[in-house]
Design a protein around this motif. Structure first.
Motif, PDB file in Angstrom:
ATOM      1  N   GLN A 151       3.744 146.352 -18.973  1.00  0.00           N
ATOM      2  CA  GLN A 151       5.180 146.298 -18.732  1.00  0.00           C
ATOM      3  C   GLN A 151       5.965 146.699 -19.988  1.00  0.00           C
ATOM      4  N   PHE A 152       5.410 146.359 -21.152  1.00  0.00           N
ATOM      5  CA  PHE A 152       6.100 146.625 -22.412  1.00  0.00           C
ATOM      6  C   PHE A 152       5.719 147.974 -23.022  1.00  0.00           C
ATOM      7  N   THR A 153       4.800 148.677 -22.359  1.00  0.00           N
ATOM      8  CA  THR A 153       4.374 149.982 -22.867  1.00  0.00           C
ATOM      9  C   THR A 153       4.410 151.022 -21.750  1.00  0.00           C
ATOM     10  N   ALA A 154       5.438 150.934 -20.908  1.00  0.00           N
ATOM     11  CA  ALA A 154       5.537 151.847 -19.758  1.00  0.00           C
ATOM     12  C   ALA A 154       5.555 153.317 -20.198  1.00  0.00           C
ATOM     13  N   SER A 155       6.043 153.585 -21.407  1.00  0.00           N
ATOM     14  CA  SER A 155       6.107 154.960 -21.901  1.00  0.00           C
ATOM     15  C   SER A 155       4.713 155.537 -22.146  1.00  0.00           C
ATOM     16  N   TYR A 156       3.712 154.661 -22.284  1.00  0.00           N
ATOM     17  CA  TYR A 156       2.331 155.107 -22.511  1.00  0.00           C
ATOM     18  C   TYR A 156       1.678 155.646 -21.243  1.00  0.00           C
ATOM     19  N   LYS A 157       2.310 155.416 -20.091  1.00  0.00           N
ATOM     20  CA  LYS A 157       1.687 155.789 -18.816  1.00  0.00           C
ATOM     21  C   LYS A 157       1.366 157.275 -18.768  1.00  0.00           C
TER      22      LYS A 157
END
Length: 216
Positions: A151-157
Motif C-alpha cells: 500500500q505504501f509502495t504502490a509506485s513500485y508496481k
C-alpha cells in the motif's frame, strides 16, 4: 454444519483451545467444511459485487441455474487451491518435525494449518465486501494490496514489480494467519514458539519469494 460454524468461530475467538482439541482428535472434516463454506460465500459476493466479473462471464445472459451454481464451483476451486497450499506447507512441517524427531500425524498437521489459514479467507471476503460497498456508493473499489506494505509502495508496481509483490505478502490478515500457524505447530509438535516460528517463517519466506518471482 453447526459443528463447522463452531470450529470456525473458535478458530477466531480462542485458537489455542481449538488447536489443543485438534491435537487430541481429528477435525479434518470440519476444516474441509469451512473451506467449502467460505468458498461458497466468496462466490456469492463475486456475483453480488464484482461488476467486472459479471460482465466478463456474461452472467446476465446465463440461465439462472448456472448463476446460482457458480458459488459452489468457487467453493470447489478454493478447496482445491487451498488444499494444495496446505498440503505443501504440511509436507514442509513434517520434514522439519522429522529432522527434530517430533511425532505428529500428517492429517492433524494438515487440519490445524487449514484452520490457521482462515484469516486469509476472511481477508478476501472483507476486501470484497468493502469494495462492493464503495462501488455501490460511486467510489472506486479498493485494491487487493490495501492491507499490506505494498500500500505504501504502490509506485513500485510498475518500476519494481517483484519488490511490490513481495511486500504485498506482508499484510494484516497474513500476519494473523502466520501467528495462528506458529501457535498451532507449537501445540501440535509440543515445541517452543521459537522453533515453531522458524518453521513457519522459512515456508512463508520461500512462498513469498516465489510469488514475487512469478507474479506479473
Amino acid at each position: 454444519m453447526i459443528a463447522v460454524l463452531q470450529y470456525l468461530i473458535l478458530s477466531i475467538r480462542n485458537p489455542k483451545t481449538l488447536f489443543t482439541t485438534l491435537s487430541e482428535k481429528s477435525g479434518l472434516k470440519g476444516a474441509v467444511g469451512i473451506i467449502l463454506l467460505l468458498g461458497i460465500l466468496h462466490g456469492i459476493l463475486d456475483i453480488t459485487f464484482d461488476q467486472k466479473f459479471a460482465a466478463t462471464f456474461h452472467l446476465k445472459d446465463r440461465p439462472i441455474v448456472l448463476v446460482m451454481l457458480y458459488p459452489f464451483f468457487m467453493g470447489l476451486l478454493l478447496f482445491i487451491g487451498m488444499g494444495l497450499g496446505s498440503i505443501l506447507e504440511t509436507l514442509w512441517i513434517q520434514l522439519c518435525f522429522k529432522l527434530m524427531r517430533v511425532q505428529a500425524k500428517f492429517v492433524t498437521v494438515l487440519t490445524v494449518m487449514i484452520y490457521a489459514s482462515v484469516p486469509l479467507f476472511l481477508r478476501d471476503i472483507v476486501t470484497m465486501l468493502w469494495s462492493g460497498i464503495l462501488v455501490k456508493s460511486g467510489t472506486p473499489k479498493i485494491a487487493y494490496y490495501k492491507t499490506s506494505l505494498a500500500q505504501f509502495t504502490a509506485s513500485y508496481k510498475e518500476s519494481s514489480p517483484r519488490i511490490f509483490h513481495f511486500l504485498s505478502q506482508i499484510e494484516l490478515f497474513g500476519i494473523w494467519s502466520f501467528v495462528l500457524g506458529v501457535l498451532a505447530i507449537s501445540i501440535i509438535g509440543k515445541i517452543s514458539y521459537k522453533k515453531s516460528f522458524l518453521i513457519i517463517f522459512l515456508f512463508w519466506l520461500a512462498s513469498s519469494f516465489l510469488y514475487a518471482l512469478f507474479m506479473r
